[in-house]
Write a protein that holds these residues in place. Structure first.
Motif, PDB file in Angstrom:
ATOM      1  N   GLY A   1      26.828  -3.732 -27.667  1.00 48.68           N
ATOM      2  CA  GLY A   1      26.652  -4.549 -28.852  1.00 48.68           C
ATOM      3  C   GLY A   1      26.658  -6.038 -28.577  1.00 48.68           C
ATOM      4  O   GLY A   1      26.836  -6.844 -29.476  1.00 48.68           O
ATOM      5  N   THR A   2      26.430  -6.407 -27.327  1.00 52.50           N
ATOM      6  CA  THR A   2      26.443  -7.816 -26.944  1.00 52.50           C
ATOM      7  C   THR A   2      25.036  -8.390 -27.004  1.00 52.50           C
ATOM      8  O   THR A   2      24.056  -7.685 -26.769  1.00 52.50           O
ATOM      9  CB  THR A   2      27.015  -7.984 -25.528  1.00 52.50           C
ATOM     10  N   THR A   3      24.940  -9.678 -27.324  1.00 51.14           N
ATOM     11  CA  THR A   3      23.644 -10.355 -27.251  1.00 51.14           C
ATOM     12  C   THR A   3      23.514 -11.136 -25.946  1.00 51.14           C
ATOM     13  O   THR A   3      22.573 -11.899 -25.771  1.00 51.14           O
ATOM     14  CB  THR A   3      23.452 -11.298 -28.454  1.00 51.14           C
ATOM     15  N   THR A   4      24.457 -10.951 -25.038  1.00 50.00           N
ATOM     16  CA  THR A   4      24.374 -11.577 -23.717  1.00 50.00           C
ATOM     17  C   THR A   4      24.495 -10.500 -22.638  1.00 50.00           C
ATOM     18  O   THR A   4      25.391 -10.536 -21.802  1.00 50.00           O
ATOM     19  CB  THR A   4      25.468 -12.645 -23.545  1.00 50.00           C
ATOM     20  N   PRO A   5      23.596  -9.502 -22.654  1.00 46.79           N
ATOM     21  CA  PRO A   5      23.746  -8.382 -21.721  1.00 46.79           C
ATOM     22  C   PRO A   5      23.382  -8.760 -20.296  1.00 46.79           C
ATOM     23  O   PRO A   5      22.642  -9.715 -20.053  1.00 46.79           O
ATOM     24  CB  PRO A   5      22.775  -7.343 -22.276  1.00 46.79           C
ATOM     25  N   THR A   6      23.900  -7.978 -19.379  1.00 51.72           N
ATOM     26  CA  THR A   6      23.562  -8.118 -17.961  1.00 51.72           C
ATOM     27  C   THR A   6      22.928  -6.848 -17.411  1.00 51.72           C
ATOM     28  O   THR A   6      22.220  -6.900 -16.412  1.00 51.72           O
ATOM     29  CB  THR A   6      24.828  -8.412 -17.143  1.00 51.72           C
ATOM     30  N   HIS A   7      23.193  -5.704 -18.049  1.00 54.85           N
ATOM     31  CA  HIS A   7      22.754  -4.407 -17.551  1.00 54.85           C
ATOM     32  C   HIS A   7      22.208  -3.577 -18.718  1.00 54.85           C
ATOM     33  O   HIS A   7      22.414  -3.924 -19.883  1.00 54.85           O
ATOM     34  CB  HIS A   7      23.923  -3.648 -16.902  1.00 54.85           C
ATOM     35  N   ALA A   8      21.563  -2.477 -18.362  1.00 55.28           N
ATOM     36  CA  ALA A   8      21.066  -1.565 -19.388  1.00 55.28           C
ATOM     37  C   ALA A   8      21.034  -0.150 -18.847  1.00 55.28           C
ATOM     38  O   ALA A   8      20.950   0.075 -17.634  1.00 55.28           O
ATOM     39  CB  ALA A   8      19.670  -1.987 -19.866  1.00 55.28           C
TER      40      ALA A   8
END
Length: 254
Positions: A186-193
């Motif tokens: 739920g972050t708008t600053t993701p690093t991974h997926a």
């Protein structure tokens, strides 16, 4: 001036060299809105995921009193978890809507980490807003912020025998320093997926198990509402994940 993260940079794949995960959130439905598609794929691959909820969501439906709402939402959460292959669901019984960040919450989460010994811990957005690094967006709820922050801290607390030593003397819970990552959904600053494709349909069915909550939340057809919300989120991440629908995480290595 500090270097700003490139918010359009490609996302790294989520780590896969783990066997056990503990997902810690504030309310029933938090994981279904956030990352159930990824969890479905992980359990299909033989990984173990346990859900830990700080509350029973008893303050979440205006037309249903808390004493009636708590068992209703607990039952919906257990049914929802089963859809994506999760059989272990635990509740801490903090009060919905007024969860406080502090030693008690950290201790409860650290105890669960020691019990379940996960390599990956998952939680939900712990920041003030659902906006980006520069602020803005919708204001986050106190419960989400408290539980997210306490989870990040408890991942370290769980490995230190001198923090909450009563967990050893009273509960026999020896330190667990095996948490390798905390992943924030739920972050708008993701690093991974994580690829959402294999688990997307089951994530839709999983969220639909929260029948009473969704009925109180929207007048839209539940199936239309849930499918639109979850597929839309997954497709927005695709632009940063080789065009594949995905669930985004901000990963904090330990």
């Amino acid at each position: 001036m500090t270097e700003q993260r490139d918010l359009q940079a490609p996302l790294e794949p989520m780590p896969t060299d783990w066997q056990r995960a503990l997902a810690v959130v504030a309310h029933p439905d938090d994981l279904e809105y956030g990352c159930a598609a990824a969890i479905a794929d992980w359990t299909d691959g033989g990984r173990e995921v346990v859900y830990l909820l700080a509350t029973r969501g008893e303050a979440g439906i205006d037309s249903v009193a808390p004493a009636e709402c708590a068992p209703l939402r607990e039952a919906e959460q257990r049914a929802s978890a089963a859809v994506v292959g999760v059989s272990a669901v635990e509740f801490l019984d903090h009060r919905d809507g007024i969860v406080e960040y502090g030693l008690g919450l950290r201790r409860d989460i650290a105890a669960a980490i020691r019990r379940h010994r996960p390599e990956l811990v998952i939680t939900l957005n712990h920041r003030d807003t659902w906006g980006g690094e520069q602020g803005g967006g919708y204001w986050n709820t106190p419960d989400h912020k408290a539980v997210g922050r306490a989870t990040l801290d408890a991942a370290a607390d769980a490995g230190n025998r001198w923090i909450f030593p009563e967990l050893i003397s009273e509960q026999g819970l020896e330190p667990w320093d095996g948490v390798r990552w905390v992943a924030v959904a739920g972050t708008t600053t993701p690093t991974h997926a994580a690829d959402a494709g294999p688990g997307l349909e089951r994530s839709i069915l999983s969220l639909l198990e929260h029948k009473a909550y969704i009925a109180a939340l929207t007048d839209q057809d539940p199936k239309e509402y849930v499918r639109t919300f979850l597929t839309g989120n997954a497709e927005r991440v695709a632009a940063r994940y080789e065009g594949r629908p995905a669930v985004a995480f901000e990963v904090f290595p330990r």
